[in-house]
Structures are given as C-alpha cells and as structure tokens.
Design a protein around this motif. Structure first.
Motif, PDB file in Angstrom:
ATOM      1  N   ALA A 181       0.820  -1.214   0.000  1.00  0.00           N
ATOM      2  CA  ALA A 181       0.000   0.000   0.000  1.00  0.00           C
ATOM      3  C   ALA A 181       0.852   1.260   0.000  1.00  0.00           C
ATOM      4  O   ALA A 181       0.376   2.330  -0.391  1.00  0.00           O
ATOM      5  CB  ALA A 181      -0.932   0.000   1.204  1.00  0.00           C
ATOM      6  N   GLU A 213      -3.567  -2.675   1.942  1.00  0.00           N
ATOM      7  CA  GLU A 213      -2.573  -3.545   1.306  1.00  0.00           C
ATOM      8  C   GLU A 213      -3.257  -4.519   0.339  1.00  0.00           C
ATOM      9  O   GLU A 213      -2.794  -4.726  -0.794  1.00  0.00           O
ATOM     10  CB  GLU A 213      -1.827  -4.308   2.391  1.00  0.00           C
ATOM     11  CG  GLU A 213      -0.780  -5.279   1.895  1.00  0.00           C
ATOM     12  CD  GLU A 213      -0.175  -6.085   3.037  1.00  0.00           C
ATOM     13  OE1 GLU A 213       0.804  -6.803   2.772  1.00  0.00           O
ATOM     14  OE2 GLU A 213      -0.694  -6.020   4.176  1.00  0.00           O
ATOM     15  N   ALA A 216      -4.243  -2.690  -2.798  1.00  0.00           N
ATOM     16  CA  ALA A 216      -3.096  -2.342  -3.634  1.00  0.00           C
ATOM     17  C   ALA A 216      -2.593  -3.559  -4.407  1.00  0.00           C
ATOM     18  O   ALA A 216      -2.269  -3.475  -5.600  1.00  0.00           O
ATOM     19  CB  ALA A 216      -1.974  -1.762  -2.770  1.00  0.00           C
ATOM     20  N   SER A 219      -5.036  -4.480  -7.135  1.00  0.00           N
ATOM     21  CA  SER A 219      -4.938  -3.555  -8.262  1.00  0.00           C
ATOM     22  C   SER A 219      -3.789  -3.952  -9.188  1.00  0.00           C
ATOM     23  O   SER A 219      -3.936  -3.949 -10.418  1.00  0.00           O
ATOM     24  CB  SER A 219      -4.736  -2.124  -7.753  1.00  0.00           C
ATOM     25  OG  SER A 219      -4.573  -1.221  -8.829  1.00  0.00           O
TER      26      SER A 219
END
Length: 244
Positions: A181, A213, A216, A219
């Motif tokens: 993150a 986290e 992220a 993603s």
C-alpha cells in the motif's frame, strides 16, 4: 445434400470463425476452443482472496533478533543466506578462495526493482550497492501475525529464500518496512512478480494483510490475470513448511 457438404464446409467454417481461428496453408480455417479463463491453482489473486484482512497490530515488542540471527544458514548448505542469495540472483560471480564458494566477491545484478545492471564488489563502502531485501519486511510481518509465531518459525521467515531478493541498495533503503500500500518497485514490469511473492510469503507463514494492502495488491494483479505465486520447489534452498 451430402454431395454439397464438402464444397460448403469451407464457407461454413469461415462464417463461424470470425475470431479464434487460424488458417493452415492450403487447408480450411481451423477453429480453436475458447481460451480457458479460470484462474489456475495457486493463482496469486485466489491466494490473496483467502488471506485474512485485519488491521495492523501494534509494533510493540518488535526486534530484528526476534527473527533469529541475520542470514542464518536455514538451508544447511554451509553458506549464510546473504551469500546464498547473492550467488542465486547475480551472474558472473567470483568467490573468495578457500570458502567453498560461500563468500561472493564480485558479480553483476540485474536489479528486479529498477531494471539497472549493478556491478557488485564485496568490501567496505561497496557491498551496500547490493542489499538483500525481505520482500515482506520483518517489521511488517511482526505487525501482521508474526509475533504470534514460535521462534523457529520466525527464524525461517527471516531467512527463507522465498522472502529474500538481491536488489539495488538505495532502492531497498527507500522501501524501508513498507507494504504494497505504501511501496512498489519503481520498475512497473516487476510489480506482478513482486506482489505475488508477498502473497506467497504471507500464505506460507499465516500472516494477514490490511485492507489498503489487499486493495493495492489486487490492483496490481488485475493487470496480470493468472499470475501465479512462487512455490518452495521453485526456490533454491527454500524452507518447506515441514522443515528444510
């Protein structure tokens, strides 16, 4: 009608093969089955989805020594883990005579975090150019479940080649104890492998992720569907769950 089928077949295939077909020279278009889109076993996205999502625990009590002596020879090959990882990740290595190829003197690193080629020379003021990164930082691990592990398991976590990479020193210093993150490798093309390795370590040692986290990592993995996690059998010297 049957007499017409051989002559009609090429045209029927063309009509049904607007996509997903290949043509073999002198033959009819050949239809291929649709790509299998199900995530393979061990896909990083699947493993991430199974990790617990919790808040970060206090850092109280964290000490590097809680993960055992730095660079312990957990794979029992006679060499410390720092030199093992240098030898694993670099090319053109030379070794200090009389050390049974356990002390790396020089080599070249293709840094996974920046894409740079780094010439490594062992010595004061030069060794720092290449550092060994804990992919899941030990402080981060401590705050996400490692403080609940027993001492031998923490020692394995701190020295497991699955969790260790030789990388550019200054970049590693910039990462600190950040999770996904707050820090990702500057070289974007390495991010899928990087977060997949974090997921593998967290699964292996029963650690959790924070929501930020998790998001992220998800993603990053959305850009590489089907990305698999590394497994112990693919990592030389990796500590297996039942021991080395």
């Amino acid at each position: 009608m049957r007499a017409l089928l051989p002559r009609l077949l090429p045209f029927l295939l063309v009509l049904t093969c607007a996509s997903g077909c290949a043509t073999v020279a002198g033959q009819f278009p050949i239809a291929f089955p649709a790509a299998h889109t199900a995530a393979p076993a061990g896909a990083a996205a699947d493993v991430l989805a199974a990790l617990p999502v919790k808040g970060r625990a206090p850092k109280t009590g964290y000490d590097r020594d809680a993960f055992g002596p730095a660079w312990s020879d957990v794979d029992r090959n006679g060499c410390d883990q720092r030199n093992d990882v240098l030898a694993r990740d670099m090319t053109g290595e030379t070794f200090k005579p009389g050390t049974h190829d356990c002390v790396v003197l020089t080599g070249t690193l293709a840094d996974p975090y920046t894409g740079k080629k780094i010439a490594f020379t062992r010595g004061q003021g030069t060794s720092e150019a290449v550092q060994i990164d804990h992919v899941v930082a030990l402080s981060d691990a401590w705050q996400k479940g490692a403080q609940q592990l027993d001492a031998p398991t923490r020692k394995n976590l701190g020295n497991d080649p699955l969790n260790l990479l030789a990388v550019d020193g200054p970049t590693n210093m910039g990462k600190g104890d950040g999770d996904a993150a707050t820090w990702l490798p500057p070289q974007r093309s390495s991010r899928c492998d990087y977060v997949a390795r974090q997921v593998a370590v967290k699964k292996k040692y029963a650690l959790w992720v924070t929501q930020a986290e998790h998001d992220a990592i998800a993603s990053v993995l959305s850009g590489c569907p089907g990305q698999s996690i590394p497994v112990d059998d693919d990592i030389p010297g990796a500590v297996h769950s039942s021991g080395v």
